[in-house]
Each structure stands twice: as structure tokens, then as C-alpha cells.
Design a protein around this motif. Structure first.
Motif, PDB file in Angstrom:
ATOM      1  N   PHE A  87       0.769  -1.087  -0.055  1.00 24.46           N
ATOM      2  CA  PHE A  87      -0.114   0.122   0.180  1.00 24.46           C
ATOM      3  C   PHE A  87       0.868   1.342   0.038  1.00 24.46           C
ATOM      4  N   SER A  88       0.841   1.955  -1.144  1.00 20.94           N
ATOM      5  CA  SER A  88       1.313   3.183  -1.091  1.00 20.94           C
ATOM      6  C   SER A  88       0.722   3.970  -2.260  1.00 20.94           C
ATOM      7  N   ASN A  89       1.117   5.290  -2.614  1.00 23.98           N
ATOM      8  CA  ASN A  89       0.405   5.938  -3.862  1.00 23.98           C
ATOM      9  C   ASN A  89       0.818   5.420  -5.044  1.00 23.98           C
ATOM     10  N   ASN A  90       1.939   4.763  -4.907  1.00 28.46           N
ATOM     11  CA  ASN A  90       2.608   4.342  -6.240  1.00 28.46           C
ATOM     12  C   ASN A  90       2.015   2.652  -6.598  1.00 28.46           C
ATOM     13  N   THR A  91       1.532   2.019  -5.496  1.00 28.60           N
ATOM     14  CA  THR A  91       1.331   0.654  -5.521  1.00 28.60           C
ATOM     15  C   THR A  91      -0.479   0.528  -5.396  1.00 28.60           C
ATOM     16  N   SER A  92      -0.639  -0.106  -4.228  1.00 25.45           N
ATOM     17  CA  SER A  92      -2.082  -0.669  -4.015  1.00 25.45           C
ATOM     18  C   SER A  92      -2.872   0.836  -3.314  1.00 25.45           C
ATOM     19  N   ARG A  93      -3.955   1.087  -3.640  1.00 26.99           N
ATOM     20  CA  ARG A  93      -4.281   2.459  -3.007  1.00 26.99           C
ATOM     21  C   ARG A  93      -5.772   2.400  -3.531  1.00 26.99           C
ATOM     22  N   ILE A  94      -6.466   3.233  -2.680  1.00 26.39           N
ATOM     23  CA  ILE A  94      -7.819   3.618  -2.972  1.00 26.39           C
ATOM     24  C   ILE A  94      -7.968   4.996  -3.181  1.00 26.39           C
ATOM     25  N   GLN A  95      -8.424   5.641  -4.167  1.00 25.04           N
ATOM     26  CA  GLN A  95      -8.313   7.054  -4.580  1.00 25.04           C
ATOM     27  C   GLN A  95      -9.777   7.272  -5.038  1.00 25.04           C
ATOM     28  N   SER A  96     -10.269   8.590  -4.668  1.00 24.85           N
ATOM     29  CA  SER A  96     -11.539   9.239  -4.962  1.00 24.85           C
ATOM     30  C   SER A  96     -11.365   9.497  -6.651  1.00 24.85           C
ATOM     31  N   ALA A  97     -12.374   9.234  -7.381  1.00 22.83           N
ATOM     32  CA  ALA A  97     -12.538   9.590  -8.755  1.00 22.83           C
ATOM     33  C   ALA A  97     -12.533  10.875  -8.980  1.00 22.83           C
ATOM     34  N   SER A  98     -13.097  11.702  -8.058  1.00 23.89           N
ATOM     35  CA  SER A  98     -13.313  13.152  -8.383  1.00 23.89           C
ATOM     36  C   SER A  98     -11.995  13.972  -7.621  1.00 23.89           C
ATOM     37  N   ALA A  99     -11.867  13.515  -6.245  1.00 22.67           N
ATOM     38  CA  ALA A  99     -10.991  14.332  -5.304  1.00 22.67           C
ATOM     39  C   ALA A  99      -9.651  13.839  -5.179  1.00 22.67           C
ATOM     40  N   GLY A 100      -9.201  12.861  -5.874  1.00 23.23           N
ATOM     41  CA  GLY A 100      -8.088  12.445  -5.541  1.00 23.23           C
ATOM     42  C   GLY A 100      -7.659  11.660  -4.004  1.00 23.23           C
ATOM     43  N   PHE A 101      -6.468  11.780  -3.473  1.00 18.32           N
ATOM     44  CA  PHE A 101      -6.261  11.115  -2.302  1.00 18.32           C
ATOM     45  C   PHE A 101      -6.840  12.059  -1.051  1.00 18.32           C
ATOM     46  N   GLY A 102      -6.748  11.501   0.071  1.00 16.26           N
ATOM     47  CA  GLY A 102      -6.997  12.130   1.178  1.00 16.26           C
ATOM     48  C   GLY A 102      -8.634  11.749   1.605  1.00 16.26           C
ATOM     49  N   ASP A 103      -8.929  12.259   2.671  1.00 16.86           N
ATOM     50  CA  ASP A 103     -10.436  12.128   3.182  1.00 16.86           C
ATOM     51  C   ASP A 103     -11.473  12.772   2.202  1.00 16.86           C
ATOM     52  N   VAL A 104     -12.587  11.992   2.302  1.00 22.38           N
ATOM     53  CA  VAL A 104     -13.572  12.368   1.487  1.00 22.38           C
ATOM     54  C   VAL A 104     -15.001  12.337   2.162  1.00 22.38           C
ATOM     55  N   ASP A 105     -15.664  13.476   2.310  1.00 26.96           N
ATOM     56  CA  ASP A 105     -16.965  13.497   3.188  1.00 26.96           C
ATOM     57  C   ASP A 105     -17.963  13.358   2.224  1.00 26.96           C
ATOM     58  N   ILE A 106     -18.810  12.153   2.582  1.00 26.65           N
ATOM     59  CA  ILE A 106     -19.907  12.091   1.607  1.00 26.65           C
ATOM     60  C   ILE A 106     -21.295  12.261   2.439  1.00 26.65           C
ATOM     61  N   ALA A 107     -22.015  13.045   1.866  1.00 24.49           N
ATOM     62  CA  ALA A 107     -23.376  13.601   2.316  1.00 24.49           C
ATOM     63  C   ALA A 107     -24.460  12.277   2.816  1.00 24.49           C
ATOM     64  N   PRO A 108     -25.144  12.378   3.749  1.00 24.87           N
ATOM     65  CA  PRO A 108     -25.957  11.380   3.840  1.00 24.87           C
ATOM     66  C   PRO A 108     -26.965  11.277   2.563  1.00 24.87           C
ATOM     67  N   GLY A 109     -27.175   9.964   2.090  1.00 25.25           N
ATOM     68  CA  GLY A 109     -28.033   9.784   0.941  1.00 25.25           C
ATOM     69  C   GLY A 109     -27.099   9.842  -0.302  1.00 25.25           C
ATOM     70  N   SER A 110     -26.035  10.349  -0.344  1.00 19.36           N
ATOM     71  CA  SER A 110     -25.169  10.493  -1.472  1.00 19.36           C
ATOM     72  C   SER A 110     -24.247   9.501  -1.775  1.00 19.36           C
ATOM     73  N   SER A 111     -23.383   9.399  -2.901  1.00 21.26           N
ATOM     74  CA  SER A 111     -22.533   8.447  -2.953  1.00 21.26           C
ATOM     75  C   SER A 111     -21.317   9.055  -3.604  1.00 21.26           C
ATOM     76  N   ALA A 112     -20.304   8.259  -3.695  1.00 23.49           N
ATOM     77  CA  ALA A 112     -18.926   8.639  -4.333  1.00 23.49           C
ATOM     78  C   ALA A 112     -18.214   7.384  -5.092  1.00 23.49           C
ATOM     79  N   ILE A 113     -17.634   7.717  -5.860  1.00 17.12           N
ATOM     80  CA  ILE A 113     -16.951   6.594  -6.694  1.00 17.12           C
ATOM     81  C   ILE A 113     -15.543   6.598  -6.471  1.00 17.12           C
ATOM     82  N   PHE A 114     -14.808   5.443  -6.160  1.00 14.94           N
ATOM     83  CA  PHE A 114     -13.655   5.545  -5.760  1.00 14.94           C
ATOM     84  C   PHE A 114     -13.005   4.289  -6.675  1.00 14.94           C
ATOM     85  N   ASN A 115     -11.446   4.530  -7.105  1.00 13.70           N
ATOM     86  CA  ASN A 115     -10.928   3.692  -7.897  1.00 13.70           C
ATOM     87  C   ASN A 115     -10.034   2.891  -6.857  1.00 13.70           C
ATOM     88  N   VAL A 116      -9.964   1.634  -6.919  1.00 13.13           N
ATOM     89  CA  VAL A 116      -9.224   0.862  -6.190  1.00 13.13           C
ATOM     90  C   VAL A 116      -8.071  -0.012  -6.922  1.00 13.13           C
TER      91      VAL A 116
END
Length: 152
Positions: A87-116
């Protein structure tokens, strides 16, 4: 490869005028670029009196366009050794499709897409049968796999 099973003689040895495919010295293609680089190991066949025309001992020799009776016949095999997920930025990671790296706030009832992305420390794909799972600290969260791809 130098092959002696020609049509004209059908005698199992090269006869003048038969076609053949010339090959260079075998080597370990460490960086998988399809070409021999000076730092890569190779099988050094001797030249001169041993029947390999133009070959220089201790130096990598490419195909020489002539029939060489003593060149070993070989086959290239791609072999990838893989390790556990890393797990590192160059190998295995989970990344927000819209916000990149870091924490992502998802409002109740909403959704977000992440690339794994999952690989070992050398960015090789993981061995077949590797299982991947995702969980959330939030009990109301729902995780759905909607697609995937693998690179070979």
C-alpha cells in the motif's frame, strides 16, 4: 531460432539454401523492454572455432544473419514473480475518482466513486485467486463493486 528441419533435405540438418530464423544470445530481460541492455545477464556462447561466426566471447551478440550450427535453441518465457499487496501512492491504493487522495466527506444519501488499485511492491498484478474486500467504519455505509479491470 536456428532450425535445421528444412523442406528440401528433410534430413534434420541445415542444407545450403534452406530457410532459417536467426536468433541472438538468450538473455534475462529484467526490465521487460524486449531488448538486451548492458546490465542484463545473458548466455554467452563462444565464437570462432566453435561454429558461431562473428561471436565475441564475453560480449552480447545479436543475431548475425548466418546459419550457426552450434547456437542453442531456446524459447522466451515471461515470468512475473509477485508478492503480497503493498500500500502506497504508487502501488495499491484507494483513490476518489473526483477528489484524488485524502479524506472524502460523503453527505447522507449521496454516493461517491472510488478507484481501487491493487499490486505488489513492484507494481505487478497479484497472483490469481487473490481476494480483495472493502469495509467502512460507518455502519450505514454500503459498498458496491460496479466494475473492474485487470491488466496482464
Amino acid at each position: 531460432m536456428d532450425a535445421g528441419a528444412g523442406v528440401s533435405g528433410a534430413n534434420g540438418v541445415y542444407d545450403l539454401g534452406e530457410t532459417f530464423t536467426d536468433i541472438p544470445e538468450p538473455f534475462i530481460d529484467s526490465n521487460d523492454n524486449g531488448a538486451h541492455d548492458t546490465t542484463e545477464l545473458f548466455f554467452d556462447w563462444p565464437g570462432g572455432a566453435t561454429g558461431v561466426q562473428g561471436a565475441t566471447a564475453g560480449v552480447y551478440n545479436n543475431a548475425n544473419t548466418v546459419w550457426d550450427a552450434r547456437i542453442p535453441i531456446y524459447r522466451n518465457v515471461n515470468l512475473v514473480l509477485t508478492g503480497p499487496p503493498h500500500f502506497s501512492n504508487n502501488t495499491s491504493r484507494i483513490q476518489s475518482a473526483s477528489a484524488g487522495f485524502g479524506d472524502v466527506d460523503i453527505a447522507p444519501g449521496s454516493s461517491a466513486i472510488f478507484n481501487v488499485y491493487v499490486s505488489d511492491i513492484n507494481m505487478n498484478t497479484l497472483i490469481g485467486g487473490t481476494k480483495i474486500s472493502l469495509t467502512s467504519d460507518e455502519s450505514a455505509a454500503k459498498i458496491t463493486w460496479v466494475g473492474g479491470a485487470s491488466l496482464s
